[in-house]
Design a protein around this motif. Structure first.
Motif, PDB file in Angstrom:
ATOM      1  N   THR A 163       0.852  -1.185   0.000  1.00 54.84           N
ATOM      2  CA  THR A 163       0.000   0.000   0.000  1.00 54.84           C
ATOM      3  C   THR A 163       0.892   1.241   0.000  1.00 54.84           C
ATOM      4  OG1 THR A 163      -0.124  -0.030   2.414  1.00 54.84           O
ATOM      5  CG2 THR A 163      -1.871  -1.166   1.202  1.00 54.84           C
ATOM      6  N   ARG A 176      -0.565   0.513  -3.747  1.00 54.79           N
ATOM      7  CA  ARG A 176      -2.005   0.310  -3.760  1.00 54.79           C
ATOM      8  C   ARG A 176      -2.671   1.293  -2.795  1.00 54.79           C
ATOM      9  NH1 ARG A 176      -3.679  -4.436  -5.802  1.00 54.79           N
ATOM     10  NH2 ARG A 176      -5.587  -4.308  -4.591  1.00 54.79           N
ATOM     11  N   ASP A 178      -5.461   0.349  -1.220  1.00 60.76           N
ATOM     12  CA  ASP A 178      -5.965  -0.530  -0.168  1.00 60.76           C
ATOM     13  C   ASP A 178      -5.306  -1.902  -0.264  1.00 60.76           C
ATOM     14  OD1 ASP A 178      -8.125   1.234   0.919  1.00 60.76           O
ATOM     15  OD2 ASP A 178      -8.911   0.990  -1.119  1.00 60.76           O
ATOM     16  N   SER A 179      -5.272  -2.599   0.867  1.00 61.09           N
ATOM     17  CA  SER A 179      -4.830  -3.988   0.866  1.00 61.09           C
ATOM     18  C   SER A 179      -5.820  -4.826   0.081  1.00 61.09           C
ATOM     19  CB  SER A 179      -4.725  -4.511   2.301  1.00 61.09           C
ATOM     20  OG  SER A 179      -3.765  -3.789   3.041  1.00 61.09           O
ATOM     21  N   SER A 180      -5.367  -5.975  -0.393  1.00 65.64           N
ATOM     22  CA  SER A 180      -6.227  -6.863  -1.163  1.00 65.64           C
ATOM     23  C   SER A 180      -7.098  -7.686  -0.221  1.00 65.64           C
ATOM     24  CB  SER A 180      -5.377  -7.781  -2.038  1.00 65.64           C
ATOM     25  OG  SER A 180      -6.155  -8.436  -2.998  1.00 65.64           O
ATOM     26  N   MET A 203      -6.794  -9.173   5.144  1.00 59.17           N
ATOM     27  CA  MET A 203      -6.235  -8.193   4.228  1.00 59.17           C
ATOM     28  C   MET A 203      -4.761  -8.506   3.971  1.00 59.17           C
ATOM     29  SD  MET A 203      -9.052  -6.670   4.042  1.00 59.17           S
ATOM     30  CE  MET A 203      -8.676  -5.293   2.947  1.00 59.17           C
ATOM     31  N   ASN A 205      -1.097  -7.441   1.727  1.00 60.96           N
ATOM     32  CA  ASN A 205      -0.340  -6.516   0.897  1.00 60.96           C
ATOM     33  C   ASN A 205       1.134  -6.875   0.971  1.00 60.96           C
ATOM     34  OD1 ASN A 205       0.892  -5.076   3.237  1.00 60.96           O
ATOM     35  ND2 ASN A 205      -1.205  -4.395   3.576  1.00 60.96           N
ATOM     36  N   TYR A 239      -8.783  -6.662  -6.826  1.00 64.11           N
ATOM     37  CA  TYR A 239      -7.319  -6.579  -6.886  1.00 64.11           C
ATOM     38  C   TYR A 239      -6.883  -5.804  -8.126  1.00 64.11           C
ATOM     39  CZ  TYR A 239      -2.595  -8.265  -8.053  1.00 64.11           C
ATOM     40  OH  TYR A 239      -1.276  -8.347  -8.426  1.00 64.11           O
ATOM     41  N   ASP A 244      -1.706  -0.409  -8.660  1.00 64.60           N
ATOM     42  CA  ASP A 244      -0.651  -1.271  -8.145  1.00 64.60           C
ATOM     43  C   ASP A 244       0.417  -1.429  -9.220  1.00 64.60           C
ATOM     44  OD1 ASP A 244       0.990  -3.165  -7.026  1.00 64.60           O
ATOM     45  OD2 ASP A 244      -0.616  -4.522  -6.422  1.00 64.60           O
TER      46      ASP A 244
END
Length: 252
Positions: A163, A176, A178-180, A203, A205, A239, A244
């Protein structure tokens, strides 16, 4: 799987009932090689599990040592195999600015494994330029690539990028937002409706995982992944919709 899906046809590498390997199995608490794998070796675990699976399906030109045959895997033989890959083909980057007096117990001394490093590690193993890394921001059709690889009974290492908060100020545009979002799977089967996964998301990342299944449901794409020796369901559509510039997939 779901409305439209495909998964690996063979048994995924298992150590005492696990679903793949786990970097947490390695540690030494002195910032040496065990901690390098523990804090930054998720790509190394993905490489090991991918090779073990391909060997079990007779998809490797050069056989692995009989000691790490899929039917004979133990915690000690798996550890030896991962360490052999570490010494010969792939090592996480050490942080040149790390000061052990400031960081006592976390992974700030390691920068992990980038896509080009994992590609080089696989190519060193195969002794040819066989593997390719596809960035999430490239022109490749990610969903088609993943689906085709799984249909060919080949796992797909996937990098979830960091992130933006994890990156230095000048490089945050690469991260990113947000985290995936992933969901732990308590019971993995060939038919995986969404109701069979955990309600609370996990979550992720800055982490390599390994794709073992792909399916589409209600207009969205999902992948089954191996991470930390457990199966998870990841929202692939979400995602891919996030920014990303570091994440991507490895096609073996």
């Amino acid at each position: 799987m779901g409305e439209k899906g495909v998964s690996l046809t063979g048994a995924y590498p298992s150590i005492n009932g696990s679903y793949g390997g786990n970097q947490e199995w390695f540690r030494d608490d002195v910032f040496s090689n065990g901690d390098l794998i523990r804090f930054g070796g998720c790509g190394l675990i993905s490489m090991a599990d991918t090779l073990l699976y391909l060997a079990s399906q007779h998809q490797l030109l050069q056989p692995l040592p009989d000691l790490v045959h899929a039917d004979k895997l133990t915690a000690s033989t798996y550890q030896l195999f991962v360490e052999s890959l570490f010494y010969r083909y792939l090592q996480p980057w050490r942080n040149p600015l790390f000061n052990p007096k400031r960081y006592r117990h976390d992974g700030n001394f390691v920068l992990g494994i980038q896509g080009w490093q994992l590609r080089r590690g696989f190519n060193r193993f195969f002794q040819q330029q066989q593997s390719k890394f596809y960035s999430t921001k490239g022109k490749a059709d990610f969903q088609q690539l993943i689906q085709q690889q799984v249909m060919n009974n080949r796992p797909v290492p996937l990098m979830i990028g960091p992130t933006l908060e994890m990156l230095p100020k000048g490089l945050r545009f690469l991260g990113r937002h947000d985290s995936s979002v992933t969901y732990h799977i308590s019971h993995l089967s060939s038919n995986l409706p969404l109701k069979d996964v955990a309600a609370i998301p996990t979550m992720m990342n800055a982490h390599w995982v390994t794709i073992t299944g792909y399916y589409e449901e209600a207009g969205k794409a999902y992948v089954v992944i191996s991470s930390w020796s457990e199966p998870y369901l990841m929202d692939l559509t979400a995602y891919l919709s996030d920014r990303d510039w570091i994440g991507g997939i490895m096609i073996i």
